[in-house]
Write a protein that holds these residues in place. Structure first.
Motif, mmCIF file in Angstrom:
data_model
loop_
_atom_site.group_PDB
_atom_site.id
_atom_site.type_symbol
_atom_site.label_atom_id
_atom_site.label_comp_id
_atom_site.label_asym_id
_atom_site.label_seq_id
_atom_site.Cartn_x
_atom_site.Cartn_y
_atom_site.Cartn_z
ATOM 1 N N LEU A 26 0.827 -1.210 0.000
ATOM 2 C CA LEU A 26 0.000 0.000 0.000
ATOM 3 C C LEU A 26 0.860 1.258 0.000
ATOM 4 N N ALA A 27 1.940 1.240 0.811
ATOM 5 C CA ALA A 27 2.832 2.407 0.873
ATOM 6 C C ALA A 27 3.512 2.615 -0.482
ATOM 7 N N ALA A 28 3.885 1.510 -1.144
ATOM 8 C CA ALA A 28 4.529 1.624 -2.460
ATOM 9 C C ALA A 28 3.555 2.194 -3.493
ATOM 10 N N GLU A 145 0.370 7.295 6.866
ATOM 11 C CA GLU A 145 1.270 7.597 7.994
ATOM 12 C C GLU A 145 2.665 7.040 7.747
ATOM 13 N N ARG A 146 2.708 5.879 7.138
ATOM 14 C CA ARG A 146 4.005 5.260 6.847
ATOM 15 C C ARG A 146 4.792 6.092 5.838
ATOM 16 N N VAL A 147 4.107 6.523 4.783
ATOM 17 C CA VAL A 147 4.766 7.344 3.759
ATOM 18 C C VAL A 147 5.219 8.675 4.358
ATOM 19 N N GLN A 148 4.367 9.258 5.198
ATOM 20 C CA GLN A 148 4.704 10.547 5.819
ATOM 21 C C GLN A 148 5.921 10.402 6.742
ATOM 22 N N ALA A 149 5.947 9.315 7.537
ATOM 23 C CA ALA A 149 7.070 9.094 8.462
ATOM 24 C C ALA A 149 8.365 8.939 7.670
ATOM 25 N N LEU A 150 8.269 8.256 6.531
ATOM 26 C CA LEU A 150 9.448 8.060 5.682
ATOM 27 C C LEU A 150 9.937 9.396 5.134
ATOM 28 N N ALA A 151 8.992 10.212 4.662
ATOM 29 C CA ALA A 151 9.354 11.521 4.103
ATOM 30 C C ALA A 151 9.995 12.394 5.178
ATOM 31 N N GLU A 152 9.453 12.350 6.400
ATOM 32 C CA GLU A 152 10.015 13.164 7.483
ATOM 33 C C GLU A 152 11.422 12.709 7.823
ATOM 34 N N SER A 153 11.662 11.400 7.802
ATOM 35 C CA SER A 153 13.005 10.922 8.159
ATOM 36 C C SER A 153 14.011 11.292 7.059
ATOM 37 N N VAL A 154 13.577 11.270 5.786
ATOM 38 C CA VAL A 154 14.466 11.700 4.693
ATOM 39 C C VAL A 154 14.811 13.174 4.860
ATOM 40 N N GLU A 155 13.788 13.990 5.190
ATOM 41 C CA GLU A 155 13.997 15.424 5.351
ATOM 42 C C GLU A 155 14.941 15.703 6.523
#
Ligand code: SF4
Length: 189
Positions: A26-28, A145-155
């Motif tokens: 789903l995240a992909a 939420e998973r996609v958002q958490a990933l984006a925040e960690s990249v940032e």
């Protein structure tokens, strides 16, 4: 269905595995789902989720699924809807004090969690239920939420890198990443 609900707890490890893969898929699919529109998808996905999870877990569509933290035993089936362990009224044999024919959902949860790879998540205190989310799709929420958490960690990695190399920014401004401050400085100029 009660028998299927108990089956899911006995097979909690397999369901845990399926759920993890499903969330990854789903995240992909997030770019596609974003293009279609999460708002547009909400009703059909919630409908499918309700049918499937209703059959397997007696899901009540709370919208904040915690099955992976509760041994695949849905805590919303507790007549008191307790999210963090049983009340003091569990009967001998592990039965519910309100519904004597039903096993306490938290006795089941401990049983299911003990079979899971990440069963220790049952020890983490869960937040109270947000009733405003009732009826909404927990699948779509978890994916976002998973996609958002990933984006925040990249940032945050980008920012850490930018802070670590201030000289690089001065000598090669186009190649060094921007911190929030340098972005503001640039905008003010
Ligand atoms: S925790 Fe919520 S979303 Fe998950 S199965 Fe139970 S009612 Fe459904």
């Amino acid at each position: 269905m009660y028998a299927l609900r108990r089956f899911a707890v006995r097979r909690s490890r397999q369901f845990e595995w399926i759920y993890q893969r499903f969330e990854t898929v789903l995240a992909a699919l997030d770019p596609l789902l974003t293009r279609i529109g999460y708002g547009r998808l909400e009703r059909p996905v919630a409908f499918v989720e309700k049918q499937l999870k209703g059959l397997l877990f007696d899901c009540q569509m709370c919208g904040q699924c915690v099955l992976s933290s509760t041994g695949m035993s849905c805590p919303m089936n507790c007549p008191k809807q307790l999210r963090n362990g049983p009340c003091g009224g569990v009967r001998p044999g592990g039965f519910c004090e309100v519904k004597p024919d039903m096993r306490c959902v938290w006795v089941e949860a401990w049983d299911g969690a003990s079979r899971m790879k990440h069963g220790d998540k049952i020890e983490v205190v869960l937040p109270p239920v947000d009733r405003r989310l009732h009826g909404s799709s927990a699948w779509l929420r978890a994916s976002r939420e998973r996609v958002q958490a990933l984006a925040e960690s990249v940032e945050s990695n980008r920012t850490a890198l930018a802070r670590a190399y201030p000289e690089a920014r001065k000598s090669a401004p186009t190649s060094a990443p921007l911190t929030e401050e340098t972005r503001k400085e640039g905008a003010a100029r």
